[in-house]
Enzyme design. Structure first.
Site, PDB file in Angstrom:
ATOM      1  CD  GLU A  68     -74.979  13.332  -2.400  1.00 12.78           C
ATOM      2  OE1 GLU A  68     -75.451  14.439  -2.062  1.00 12.78           O
ATOM      3  OE2 GLU A  68     -74.241  12.640  -1.668  1.00 12.78           O
ATOM      4  NE  ARG A  98     -62.560  18.741  -0.006  1.00 14.69           N
ATOM      5  CZ  ARG A  98     -62.578  17.859   1.000  1.00 14.69           C
ATOM      6  NH1 ARG A  98     -63.434  16.848   0.984  1.00 14.69           N
ATOM      7  NH2 ARG A  98     -61.754  17.991   2.019  1.00 14.69           N
ATOM      8  NE  ARG A 121     -62.074  24.983   3.099  1.00 15.41           N
ATOM      9  CZ  ARG A 121     -61.858  23.838   3.744  1.00 15.41           C
ATOM     10  NH1 ARG A 121     -61.789  22.702   3.068  1.00 15.41           N
ATOM     11  NH2 ARG A 121     -61.696  23.806   5.045  1.00 15.41           N
ATOM     12  CE1 TYR A 180     -44.461  32.166   3.396  1.00 21.22           C
ATOM     13  CE2 TYR A 180     -46.177  30.887   2.307  1.00 21.22           C
ATOM     14  CZ  TYR A 180     -44.963  31.548   2.266  1.00 21.22           C
ATOM     15  OH  TYR A 180     -44.245  31.585   1.092  1.00 21.22           O
ATOM     16  CG  ASP A 196     -66.626  14.531   7.541  1.00 23.40           C
ATOM     17  OD1 ASP A 196     -65.625  14.075   8.130  1.00 23.40           O
ATOM     18  OD2 ASP A 196     -66.558  15.436   6.687  1.00 23.40           O
ATOM     19  N   GLY A 252     -60.635  12.781   4.940  1.00 25.22           N
ATOM     20  CA  GLY A 252     -60.858  11.874   3.827  1.00 25.22           C
ATOM     21  C   GLY A 252     -60.185  10.536   4.024  1.00 25.22           C
TER      22      GLY A 252
END
Length: 455
Positions: free
Chosen positions: A48, A121, A199, A229, A324, A337
């Site tokens: 990573e 997350r 977000r 909404y 992804d 996910g």
């Protein structure tokens, strides 16, 4: 683990010396693939580029199709992944129009094997990483992969001036995948769909002194809330996590960012959302909480759609893209996910069933079993987004209402583990003989939305 194990649904699981899997990218797809391959007895090297497992984001839902995979870990206990601090303890998912009228309340129970859990997350990624580390998996952070290579018998990467060799490479390096073009020969240009997403998640103390925002927290001692909404060209979701310890909100609005950014997500003030809400009858109620978003806690991104790739596997058959990197999703179907986790589980099973001498076959079978399913969900996510942002609540056509795309049973109820064991031979024969493979994990009519498909 040095001795063979057995799996009641498959052949003996080989010792780790028999197969080395290199995984690039340690997000949800990569970490899950690392754990699934480790459970099969394989040696795993996880790479990573970031210094840790932290990832920007607010709330992610893992529905039954992925949670049943995680539930197989740790002797069937989810205690290592789930605690009150990283989950949303909601009892219903509630949908409203722009006037604040509740249109639908879907009962929600995390113990329902189809519905699954809502997570913070970052908390989920931290838990997955911690569990993988506890298992002794070789996870290396701060490692930049410079290139990929394969031969008839091996595959690997060049990273930090080191050549790392394995039997196969699994690239799970996300939407902006470097591996995608190298492995598949494709690197399609993502299409800006004309929607900007915002977000945020922050400590609930930020709204503690705002009387108009207390509706968000009033039941926090007993349950979290998740309200969505839908108004013309704008949708807003707002709720709590960890029994009211955190407030989260997200918004999608038709439009475009004035500036183009290299990074996929940028810090931004919530002002554009507050402006949109001024015309909503329920807007002041929502704005009371959103306006108190602390500096640096709101992020924006232009939503971009990636067309399905023609293939996921390299020419030599020893490298594959998943998650992804293979099939990015718009957020509306809530399956990014989940499908990454399905990829990871099917990968482990196919490597197991093909055997160490048939790694290219294994990876090509993964593609056969997964490609059409995720491609259809990609298409359905775009259709759901149009429905949400059109907000045609008064339409006589049920298919046009925002409620039309919620919780499709064929997606949420799927058991990819059983399916992979049942379909491996058929898919393998198709690969070896150049036959067409007919998938059995999508609706027969090839449509995402099924008339009676909601759970």
């Amino acid at each position: 683990m040095t001795k063979s194990q057995t799996n009641p649904r498959g052949p003996a699981i080989l010792s780790p010396a028999d197969l080395t899997v290199i995984i690039v990218g340690l997000g949800i797809a990569g970490l899950t693939a690392a754990i699934e391959c480790h459970r099969k007895g394989y040696t795993v090297i996880g790479l990573e580029k970031k210094p840790d497992a932290n990832q920007l984001g607010d709330i992610i839902g893992l529905s039954g199709n992925s949670m049943r995979i995680l539930a197989e870990w740790n002797n069937g206990s989810l205690a290592h992944l789930i605690d009150d601090d990283i989950t949303c303890d909601v009892t219903a998912l509630e949908l409203f129009d722009a006037e604040g009228h509740r249109k639908l309340a879907m009962p929600y129970n995390a113990n329902n094997p189809i519905q699954g859990y809502l997570f913070r997350r970052t908390g989920l990624l931290t838990s997955l990483c911690h569990y993988a580390s506890q298992l002794g998996i070789d996870l290396r952070f701060g490692v930049t992969v410079d290139d990929y290579w394969e031969t008839d018998s091996n595959a690997g990467v060049y990273a930090n001036n080191e050549k790392i060799t394995g039997d196969c490479v699994v690239a799970a390096d996300g939407f902006h995948s470097k591996a995608r073009g190298i492995i598949t020969g494709e690197n399609p240009e993502p299409k800006d769909i004309g929607v900007v997403a915002y977000r945020s998640i922050f400590d609930a103390n930020a709204i503690a002194d705002v009387p108009e925002a207390q509706w968000i927290l009033k039941n926090a001692q007993t349950a979290d809330i998740f309200h969505s909404y839908y108004g013309k060209d704008t949708m807003v979701a707002i709720g709590t996590a960890a029994r009211g310890r955190y407030v989260h909100w997200g918004c999608a609005v038709r439009g475009a960012l004035e500036e183009k950014y290299e990074a996929w997500m940028q810090p931004a003030p919530p002002d554009p959302i507050l402006k949109c809400l001024e015309s909503w009858p329920v807007g002041s109620k929502l704005a009371a909480g959103i306006a108190r978003t602390p500096p640096g806690k709101c992020f924006q991104q232009s939503l971009r759609a990636m067309p399905p790739l023609k293939r996921w596997v390299s020419t030599g058959g020893r490298m594959i893209v998943i998650g992804d990197a293979a099939h990015s999703f718009l957020p509306y179907a809530g399956q990014g996910g989940n499908q990454a986790i399905e990829d990871a589980a099917v990968l482990g099973i196919c490597l197991e069933l093909a055997g160490t001498s048939n790694v290219p076959l294994a990876l090509r079978v993964v593609e056969k079993l997964r490609h059409k399913r995720v491609s259809l969900i990609q298409k359905g996510s775009a259709e759901a987004g149009d429905s949400f942002l059109n907000a045609a609540w008064e339409s006589d056509n049920a298919a046009e209402k925002p409620t039309a795309f919620t919780h499709q049973a064929w997606v949420y109820a799927h058991n990819c583990v059983d399916h992979a064991y049942e379909q491996f031979n058929a898919a393998a024969e198709a690969v070896m003989n150049g036959w067409e493979y007919t998938p059995t994990n999508i609706p027969a009519n090839g449509k995402f939305r099924q008339e009676e498909g909601n759970i």
